[in-house]
Write an enzyme that holds these catalytic residues in place. Structure first.
Site, PDB file in Angstrom:
ATOM      1  N   ARG A 100     -35.400   3.234   2.329  1.00  8.67           N
ATOM      2  CA  ARG A 100     -34.962   2.530   3.537  1.00  8.67           C
ATOM      3  C   ARG A 100     -35.860   1.325   3.824  1.00  8.67           C
ATOM      4  NH1 ARG A 100     -33.704   7.468   7.831  1.00  8.67           N
ATOM      5  NH2 ARG A 100     -32.609   8.834   6.390  1.00  8.67           N
ATOM      6  N   GLU A 171     -22.951   3.883   6.066  1.00  7.18           N
ATOM      7  CA  GLU A 171     -23.366   3.800   7.470  1.00  7.18           C
ATOM      8  C   GLU A 171     -24.332   2.631   7.661  1.00  7.18           C
ATOM      9  OE1 GLU A 171     -26.183   6.718   8.956  1.00  7.18           O
ATOM     10  OE2 GLU A 171     -25.053   6.952  10.806  1.00  7.18           O
TER      11      GLU A 171
HETATM   12  C1  LIG Z   1     -30.789   9.345  12.433  1.00  9.20           C
HETATM   13  C2  LIG Z   1     -30.564  10.675  11.816  1.00  9.20           C
HETATM   14  C3  LIG Z   1     -31.652  11.655  12.176  1.00  9.20           C
HETATM   15  C4  LIG Z   1     -31.182  13.038  11.788  1.00  9.20           C
HETATM   16  O1  LIG Z   1     -30.991  13.141  10.404  1.00  9.20           O
HETATM   17  C5  LIG Z   1     -31.447  14.416   9.996  1.00  9.20           C
HETATM   18  N1  LIG Z   1     -31.875  14.298   8.608  1.00  9.20           N
HETATM   19  C6  LIG Z   1     -32.655  13.336   8.119  1.00  9.20           C
HETATM   20  N2  LIG Z   1     -32.846  13.543   6.796  1.00  9.20           N
HETATM   21  C7  LIG Z   1     -32.168  14.680   6.475  1.00  9.20           C
HETATM   22  C8  LIG Z   1     -31.971  15.425   5.272  1.00  9.20           C
HETATM   23  N3  LIG Z   1     -32.535  15.018   4.114  1.00  9.20           N
HETATM   24  N4  LIG Z   1     -31.207  16.537   5.294  1.00  9.20           N
HETATM   25  C9  LIG Z   1     -30.631  16.928   6.474  1.00  9.20           C
HETATM   26  N5  LIG Z   1     -30.778  16.277   7.647  1.00  9.20           N
HETATM   27  C10 LIG Z   1     -31.548  15.172   7.627  1.00  9.20           C
HETATM   28  C11 LIG Z   1     -32.588  14.751  10.931  1.00  9.20           C
HETATM   29  O2  LIG Z   1     -32.760  16.075  11.090  1.00  9.20           O
HETATM   30  C12 LIG Z   1     -32.129  14.107  12.208  1.00  9.20           C
HETATM   31  O3  LIG Z   1     -31.389  15.044  12.928  1.00  9.20           O
END
Ligand SMILES: CCC[C@H]1O[C@@H](n2cnc3c(N)ncnc32)[C@H](O)[C@@H]1O
Length: 483
Positions: A100, A171
């Site tokens: 990112r 996205e």
């Molecule tokens: C902006 C998005 C944040 C959310 O995006 C989730 N999140 C980030 N990276 C992963 C991943 N590798 N696998 C499952 N969920 C993931 C986080 O928990 C948070 O809620």
């Protein structure tokens, strides 16, 4: 090149592309004709945007997790598990934090460490490092459309490789992946870089390959008033449509009050369509996505399931086209595949139980839709005015003037003066509008609603309420009461 909300010419686009594809060795594998061929070899049920449009027509709400791990085979195993054991209708590929930030060298180290440790040492899939063929193996192995989810201010190379690799949804946006994600990155630059990403989307669209675009709706995910996140979603949709994007999902982060959240989803879809048509984009498919609560989660898994269930109920009752699912590990970190699948099954159960009902447009819902729409129009129309008709220029000036002001954003470009707080029913209201250009009656309405709470709590409306509301859900409540 000076910033303007104008479709990039071929000279402009291909001039930039030449440099972009040299930023990492895998860029050399991008070949547009072969990419189009690969997309055209895919069955229709693997196209993300088509599945969304079908769901909207059928009044269905699709469920989608977030998920991503460092190595390709493990990522395929994870997505297969979420597809088969979680019942995901749509799949993600969450990209790691190094990618990112365009830090591909560190991502490479993360890959090597993950191989050595036999576990993911990155919080997502480093798509740029793995390259086009690796992406195609993911798409080929799964029976469900897959979307790239990330948080990349300069996503140009990531987009090229993701699209060539067969992903059919993507996205992000020049505002939504800058202000909530970066401390000090030029907004002119990220808007311009995302014009490139959207122009590439348009070029695929013109070659017969439909790719869905999803501005990142929740922004900072903490007490963001609907009018603020709606304004950004609508602006990014308009900027994308100018570049030739034809399939857009606009999003909103659940805030917690039933009437406000249902009104927010319904007004978001209609406002986006209204603005697209007003500015001459008459052939864009618009769908909506509700993000389950994006703020602090309870540590306790039973309580976490309650938050997940409430978000699922809102998604179903508002007839959002899609819901992004949280997991019972939200307060801990990257979830196990089992926890991720549990979040999906919990969500699916709630949606299946509620799919035969919907919250009708009661007077409360209609009134809330009117409030949200009026507030949003004040902001978006001011952005056009500041830009003297150019929305890209107007957006940059709107942040400089605090007209667009996203609560709790890390970016130094963001004024951070507008203050949100919950009212006595838990709806998000604006305690201090600062330079957000709401009309006097809208400012008074917001203040009166918060004053009702101040009376009920026998305390002055203050910043303390805001702090209490930031932590309330993780502490087991919606409104941050002083008791
Ligand atoms: C902006 C998005 C944040 C959310 O995006 C989730 N999140 C980030 N990276 C992963 C991943 N590798 N696998 C499952 N969920 C993931 C986080 O928990 C948070 O809620």
């Amino acid at each position: 090149m000076e910033l303007k909300n104008k479709k990039l010419t071929n000279d402009e686009f291909y001039g930039i592309q030449k440099e972009i594809l040299t930023q990492w060795p895998t860029g050399a594998d991008v070949n547009f004709e072969k990419a189009v061929e690969f997309h055209q070899s895919l069955p229709e049920n693997k196209n993300f945007g088509k599945k969304l449009v079908k769901a909207k027509k059928e009044g269905k709400t699709l469920v989608q997790p977030r998920a991503g791990v460092a190595l390709v085979q493990e990522h395929i195993d994870l997505l297969t598990y979420l597809q088969d054991k979680g019942g995901a209708d749509l799949l993600p590929t969450t990209v790691d934090s190094y990618t990112r930030q365009n830090r591909y060298k560190e991502a490479e180290v993360g890959i090597q460490e993950s191989v050595r440790e036999s576990k993911s040492m990155l919080n997502g899939l480093p798509i740029v490092n793995h390259g086009v063929d690796a992406c195609r193996s993911i798409i080929n192995e799964l029976n469900t459309p897959v979307q790239v989810r990330h948080g990349t201010p300069d996503a140009r190379l990531l987009t090229e490789i993701s699209y060539a690799g067969g992903f059919t949804s993507y996205e992000g946006g020049g505002i939504s992946y800058n202000i909530p994600y970066a401390k000090n990155v030029s907004l002119e630059k990220t808007i311009r870089d995302w014009q490139y990403c959207d122009r590439l989307t348009g070029i695929y669209e013109e070659a017969g390959v439909s790719i869905n675009r999803e501005p990142y709706g929740p922004l900072t995910g903490t007490l963001v008033p609907p009018c603020i996140s709606h304004s950004v979603a609508i602006i990014e949709s308009l900027l994308a449509a100018e570049q030739g994007v034809k399939n857009i999902t606009v999003g909103y982060g659940q805030c917690g009050n039933l009437v406000q959240d249902v009104a927010a989803i319904r007004s978001l879809g209609s406002l986006t369509e209204e603005y697209l048509k007003r500015y001459g984009y008459n052939d864009v498919e618009v769908t909506t996505v509700l993000h389950q609560w994006m703020g602090g989660f309870p540590q306790d898994e039973a309580q976490a399931f309650s938050v997940i269930s409430w978000g699922s109920a809102i998604a179903a009752l508002s007839k959002a086209t899609k819901v992004i699912v949280k997991t019972p590990h939200e307060a801990i970190g990257v979830p196990t595949k089992e926890a991720n699948a549990q979040g999906l099954r919990c969500t699916k159960q709630m949606i299946n139980m509620l799919c035969d009902q919907q919250l009708s447009n009661t007077s409360h819902v209609v009134n809330e839709m009117m409030i949200i729409s009026a507030e949003t129009r004040c902001i978006v129309d001011k952005c056009f005015e500041l830009g003297e008709g150019d929305l890209a220029v107007g957006t940059v000036r709107a942040f400089q003037a605090g007209v667009l002001d996203i609560p709790f954003a890390p970016s130094k470009l963001n004024a951070g003066k507008m203050l949100p707080a919950r009212d006595n029913d838990g709806a998000i209201r604006i305690l201090n509008a600062a330079n957000v250009p709401l009309s006097k009656e809208l400012i008074d309405f917001n203040r009166e609603k918060i004053e009702e709470r101040a009376q009920a709590e026998k305390r002055d409306a203050s910043f303390q309420m805001v702090i209490d509301d930031v932590y309330s859900i993780s502490k087991g409540k919606l409104v941050g009461r002083p008791w």
